[in-house]
Design an enzyme around this catalytic site. Structure first.
Site, PDB file in Angstrom:
ATOM      1  N   LEU B  65       0.835  -1.205   0.000  1.00  0.00           N
ATOM      2  CA  LEU B  65       0.000   0.000   0.000  1.00  0.00           C
ATOM      3  C   LEU B  65       0.864   1.247   0.000  1.00  0.00           C
ATOM      4  O   LEU B  65       0.601   2.199  -0.738  1.00  0.00           O
ATOM      5  CB  LEU B  65      -0.920  -0.010   1.215  1.00  0.00           C
ATOM      6  N   ARG B 353      -6.198  -6.157  22.743  1.00  0.00           N
ATOM      7  CA  ARG B 353      -5.445  -7.267  22.172  1.00  0.00           C
ATOM      8  C   ARG B 353      -4.341  -7.779  23.091  1.00  0.00           C
ATOM      9  O   ARG B 353      -4.190  -8.981  23.289  1.00  0.00           O
ATOM     10  CB  ARG B 353      -4.796  -6.836  20.857  1.00  0.00           C
ATOM     11  N   ARG B 471      -0.926  -0.651  17.853  1.00  0.00           N
ATOM     12  CA  ARG B 471      -1.700  -0.145  16.727  1.00  0.00           C
ATOM     13  C   ARG B 471      -3.164  -0.515  16.896  1.00  0.00           C
ATOM     14  O   ARG B 471      -3.491  -1.637  17.257  1.00  0.00           O
ATOM     15  CB  ARG B 471      -1.176  -0.731  15.419  1.00  0.00           C
TER      16      ARG B 471
END
Lengths: 257, 674, 216
Positions: B65, B353, B471
């Protein structure tokens, strides 16, 4: 379990290839097909032999880099009644019986020269996209994303076609080595969207022309491509391409200038 | 932090690293209000005349990307772009595997989202270890990304009315995530790939596939080129340019098993690091809790399942170790430990997470894990067979919502699980375990995305990035495209404006000759060792060390030990590795050996970084720094900085440069999920 | 290829329909044969229309063969020549015997058409059945199909045509863009088989009835 392998070995593009037999012990059903090849390669390397070269990257069925012909089927997904949609990396060894013999060959087509063993050069598919498989919009030149509403059905159809991973199984399966399913997936994706309309006519001509120039075979509606496609790109896409191609013959903006 | 801890760190420092001067980003004008900084930088950044652009060459390594978008955009602008990737096509870059979505502050759902809120969530989610100016810019350009992608024909999910659909992702309270079924990364990458192929067709971008960057050429103090190895013919070649851009992704494969692609590697960034680019926060890695567990020693990679599974699934392990081998359906309710619901009653299975991951590890360490047993070497050197998995149970959800509703929501994930494990998750609870997923660390860059080597720009996951210590979901795609489409093409011009004054560099330049010789001697060395051990066996061993000591929980003794083990393993590699074949052919063993050599150095730096940061933040959990409840405890007074490491040579201690993080637009808070 | 193929299929169906007139009576058949030579009289003199029609057909045949030759060559090259895989398994319902043997059924048809034209149009006398006998053109037919050799030849030829059409018909529609869904595909395939079967039986009914003396 124990597996017998017949693997295509070819040192490089210039030399002739041949099938070589190996026998591999200690394969577990939970291993993916490529992990089985990893295991073989570890053993070959320990013996000081050249490991079998094969392509793979994401190993989760989305990048399209892996792909070999397994027992005569690209990616090896063969169910009893219906083909099982899978990439080689998502095929697991539990699909094979203990003691079975597996024949592994690379994709074979004129446009996909073998580089080594099971690795082929698929850059021809990039050339097809390069010929027109895009919407010409420069960065920063886009209107607001909500400026155009798009019919959900058409958007969904565009999506179905856009799921193509460019693995080349369609070409490998086609008795003519044709890339029509690949090309038509991109044509259909962009033809379904309003953004794709301005270039639609020219796109189909250029992409089909490039595909022929690259040495791919033509389509004779055999359907092997769609049967092995890991993403289930339907055969209808090819008809969409044909419709667009025929229409382009009657449109002035279909002329390359 | 206590004084004694500081003293310990000073002792360790003497052994493992040296202190250097602080560094600062000099490009952003922080005197301005935060929303004015980017427009100001766009204006102050010098431009390049369109007629001059075609005379300037830009090397971009990577086609994901960030790299693909940058190559397409700079090609459109008229520069001569040389683009490289190790895969057989630019469309294969691992950005393609991202499932969930991409965040953008469009506020299409009118639920209170804004650029500031996205900025706020990202900085907070990163546990206040990201540079606020960069993050604000990321949030500001996020909306443009969606416009650009839609114009390219990316088929984002739509509502029946024909407008774009959004969902909430990763525990945030607004619906700002754009998605394309479970294949958002694929669709965005194909969009960038098509834009890139358009430029290839236009002749502005020259694509070099199956070319691996193996060295950076730094001539007269500037990055002026790279050395590549043609992976088909083995040809080693120099390429020269006015500027070099690295967009080569993360280094999760240092752990051997990760959700990264097989080929993902750190060679490009590590080679740049060795040539003078500082490495930022290498120990910040993200571990994703809902992956399919390891099934055996021959496993080559791990597969991630969307985090959304935790919305309806309940996580548990048996209370008694003797139940672990039983069919989970036979274990009565009172013998099950729904440990996340027990420890975190208010958030339950939806804790962040890192917490979910760490708790799963603790249960398995206690011997309560389920599923196939995998061989492990404990810190005392003993071998164990241990199950690494916890149950993710949908039986209650199926009872409550019905099988059809569950299938509608999670059908594709259940299918994926069944294909890989051959177990039916509608009948038997799924087994999950955490896996390495993303690396927040990377080459240090300033506001312009320029590294400490002039002329070397780094974008996407390869830079130390905007994610701080952790993140948020759906932010990786956003950052990659933001860097590639909207940031780099604006900032790189300021550097290129000077390029007509650069001296000429060609293969005869001493720096080029040296770089080429380095590459050749390395390749020859690897091929001549002729030892006993395969590349993968050493890589697996490195992975075990990293996972055990520099994974979900780190402590001083473990990290010190890991550094020793890695050093020994590196010695073992350079004396006992077996690389078959020759250079002048397609040689995958040689490719892997070269990558592993760099991982073996990077792994050590990760451990040193983890060792020096005696605090817990985001994905980095130091056992020494936790609250009484066992939660991560930051030390903002001591560690509110980016650790930028400088290479000083093989066998020499790296130098630690600190970039202090100053938050003017956001208030720093400690998180709590109790 | 698709367009010319479909034109030829339509021609075949009309041809077959005309042939069946022999089941009604010899007179009917001769009348029909005569009509073919006088269509559009008196606007066009004599058998002008017939010749125009023959030219169009010939053009279609030539174009069809030309494109077949081109596609065959492209496809042969595309798959990389002979000897591709050591094992190849078919998974597609459309990969039929008919589809794989299009070129061979095509060649049989070409050879047959040449014989057929010589026999009934160009040099019937050489085959021992002049068209100006007592029963007119129908007489020609009776003489020909009294001979079992011709029956065998015609069965083989019709089988080839049937195979050719059973893939060609649907394939032509697909090439022209009509394959729009799984359902249409099923319908097209069924139509294709039907047309093939109709042609096979439709053309073979008169010869067999003649051979076994049901009509005379």
């Amino acid at each position: 379990m124990k597996i017998n392998l017949r693997i295509w070995r070819q040192h490089n593009g210039k030399e002739q290839g041949r099938l070589v037999q190996y026998s591999l012990d200690g394969v577990s059903g939970d291993m993916s097909f490529l992990e089985m090849l990893d295991l073989l390669n570890e053993q070959l390397t320990e013996k000081g032999e050249d490991p079998v070269a094969f392509d793979s990257d994401c190993r989760e069925g989305i990048c399209g880099q892996c792909g070999v012909v397994i027992n005569g089927v690209p990616h090896g997904g063969q169910g009893v009644a219906q083909p099982v949609r899978t990439t080689t990396c998502q095929l697991h060894m539990r699909s094979f019986a203990d003691g079975s013999t597996i024949t592994i060959e690379p994709w074979k087509a004129a446009a996909f020269p073998v580089l080594r063993d099971l690795i082929v050069d698929r850059s021809a598919l990039d050339r097809v996209i390069e010929a027109g498989g895009y919407i010409s919009v420069n960065t920063g030149a886009a209107p607001d994303a909500h400026a155009v509403q798009i019919n959900k059905k058409r958007s969904d159809r565009a999506f179905d076609a856009a799921t193509c991973i460019g693995c080349g199984a369609c070409v490998a399966a086609c008795p003519n080595g044709s890339a029509m399913l690949f090309t038509s997936a991109k044509i259909t994706h962009l033809a379904m969207l309003p953004q794709g309309q301005p270039e639609r006519v020219l796109r189909v001509k250029r992409m089909v022309g490039e595909q022929d120039a690259l040495g791919f075979g033509g389509c004779t509606n055999i359907g092997e491509c769609a049967a092995v496609c890991p993403k289930g790109i339907p055969l209808e896409s090819i008809s969409q391409l044909n419709r667009d191609l025929i229409a382009s013959l009657f449109k002035h903006d279909g002329k390359d200038d | 932090m206590s004084t004694s801890a500081k003293e310990t760190n000073a002792e360790l420092a003497a052994q493992y690293w040296q202190a250097g001067e602080d560094i600062h980003d000099a490009k952003a004008n922080v005197a301005l209000p935060i929303d004015k900084i980017w427009p100001d930088r766009q204006f102050t950044s010098r431009l390049v005349n369109p007629a001059n652009r075609r005379k300037m060459t830009v090397i971009i390594v990577g086609t994901g990307l960030a790299g693909g978008a940058a190559a397409a955009t700079l090609g459109e602008a008229g520069y001569r772009v040389e683009n490289f990737c190790y895969q057989d096509s630019p469309r294969r870059a691992h950005s393609i595997a991202a499932q969930g979505g991409i965040n953008a502050a469009k506020n299409y759902k009118y639920d209170g989202d804004s650029v500031y809120r996205l900025f706020y969530d990202t900085v907070k989610g990163g546990d206040y270890r990201a540079r606020e100016t960069n993050v604000y810019r990321l949030a500001a350009v996020s909306a443009n990304i969606i416009d650009q992608c839609v114009a390219q024909g990316v088929p984002f999910a739509r509502e029946y009315g024909g407008l774009l659909d959004n969902r909430s992702f990763g525990g945030v309270q607004v619906q700002r995530t754009f998605y394309a079924r479970g294949q958002t990364g694929q669709q965005l990458l194909i969009g960038a790939y098509q834009a890139l192929e358009r430029q290839v067709n236009a002749g502005t971008v020259h694509m070099h596939t199956r070319h691996e960057m193996v060295e950076l050429i730094v001539a007269d103090g500037r990055a002026r080129g790279i050395v590549t190895r043609d992976m088909v013919t083995g040809k080693i070649e120099e390429w020269f340019a006015d500027v070099v851009v690295l967009a080569t992704g993360g280094y999760g494969n240092v752990f051997f098993l990760s959700t990264n692609a097989m080929g993902c590697n750190a060679t490009a960034t590590w080679r740049a690091h060795r040539k003078g680019a500082f490495f930022g926060n290498p120990c910040f890695t993200q571990i994703h809790p809902t992956c399919i567990p390891v099934h055996g020693e021959n496993q080559s990679k791990l597969t991630l399942m969307s985090e959304s599974l935790r919305n309806d699934g309940r996580i548990w392990v048996p209370k008694k170790a003797e139940d672990c081998e039983k069919d989970p359906r036979q274990i009565p309710e009172q013998d099950r430990d729904y440990y996340l619901e027990r420890i975190y009653p208010s958030f339950g299975n939806l804790v962040p997470r890192d917490i979910a991951s760490r708790q799963a590890k603790y249960r398995c360490d206690e011997g309560l894990g389920v599923g196939p047993k995998v061989k492990e070497v404990d810190s005392d050197g003993t071998e164990h067979m241990r199950s690494r998995g916890v149950y993710l149970d949908f039986s209650e959800a199926i009872q409550r919502l019905g099988k059809d509703a569950v299938e509608k929501k999670y059908g594709n994930l259940f299918d994926m699980y069944q294909r890989i494990t051959d177990e039916n998750p509608y009948e038997v609870p799924m087994r999950i375990y955490p896996a390495v997923h993303y690396t927040m660390g990377g080459l240090w860059v300033d506001y312009d995305l320029q590294s400490t080597i002039p002329g070397l720009f780094v974008c996407g996951e390869a830079n130390f990035s905007d994610h701080g210590a952790n993140r948020l979901g759906a932010s990786a795609l956003m950052q990659g495209l933001a860097d590639g489409y909207f940031v780099l093409p604006n900032t790189i011009t300021d550097y290129l404006a000077d390029s007509p004054k650069f001296p000429k560099v060609d293969t005869k330049h001493p720096a080029a000759i040296l770089a080429r010789q380095d590459v050749e001697s390395r390749v020859n060395k690897l091929l001549s060792i002729g030892g006993e051990r395969t590349v993968d066996s050493i890589h697996k061993e490195l992975g075990h060390i990293m996972w055990e000591y520099c994974g979900m929980e780190r402590n001083e003794a473990g990290l010190v030990k890991a550094i020793g083990l890695i050093r020994n393993l590196r010695k073992e590699f350079w004396t006992n590795v077996k690389v078959t074949g020759v250079n002048e052919e397609l040689n995958q063993t040689l490719e892997r050996a070269g990558r592993l050599a760099d991982f073996l150095e990077l792994g050590e730096l990760m451990c040193i970084d983890a060792l020096h940061r005696r605090e817990s933040c985001g994905g980095h959990f130091r056992a020494e720094s936790q609250t009484e409840e066992g939660e991560a405890l930051r030390h903002d007074d001591t560690y509110q900085y980016v650790a930028a490491w400088e290479w000083t040579g093989e066998g020499h201690k790296p130098v630690l440069h600190k970039e202090p993080l100053i938050y003017k637009s956001i208030q720093v808070k400690q998180r709590s999920y109790k | 290829m698709a367009v010319t193929g479909l034109v030829l299929v339509i021609f075949l169906l009309f041809h077959m329909f005309g042939n069946l007139k022999i089941l009604i009576s010899v007179e009917d058949f001769n009348h029909y044969a005569g009509f073919l030579r006088t269509i559009l009289n008196p606007i066009l003199p004599g058998d002008t229309f017939l010749w125009m029609f023959r030219c169009v057909l010939l053009l279609c045949v030539v174009l069809h063969i030309w494109s077949a030759a081109r596609v065959t060559k492209q496809d042969y090259k595309g798959k990389g020549g002979r000897g591709r895989y050591s094992i190849k398994k078919s998974l597609s319902p459309d990969n039929t015997y008919a589809a794989r043997t299009m070129i061979w059924s095509g060649i049989i048809i070409v050879l047959f058409v040449i014989m057929h034209l010589l026999q009934f149009t160009i040099a019937p006398a050489a085959f021992g059945n002049p068209h100006d006998g007592p029963d007119g053109r129908a007489g020609m037919v009776f003489t020909a199909f009294g001979n079992w050799i011709f029956i065998v030849i015609y069965v083989i030829a019709m089988a080839a045509i049937c195979l050719h059409v059973s893939h060609g018909f649907w394939s032509a529609f697909a090439t022209l863009g009509a394959n729009v869904s799984g359902l249409t595909r099923k319908v097209l395939r069924a139509c294709s088989l039907l047309v093939g079967a109709v042609i096979f039986f439709g053309f073979l009914v008169p010869p067999f009835l003649i051979f076994f003396g049901v009509i005379n």
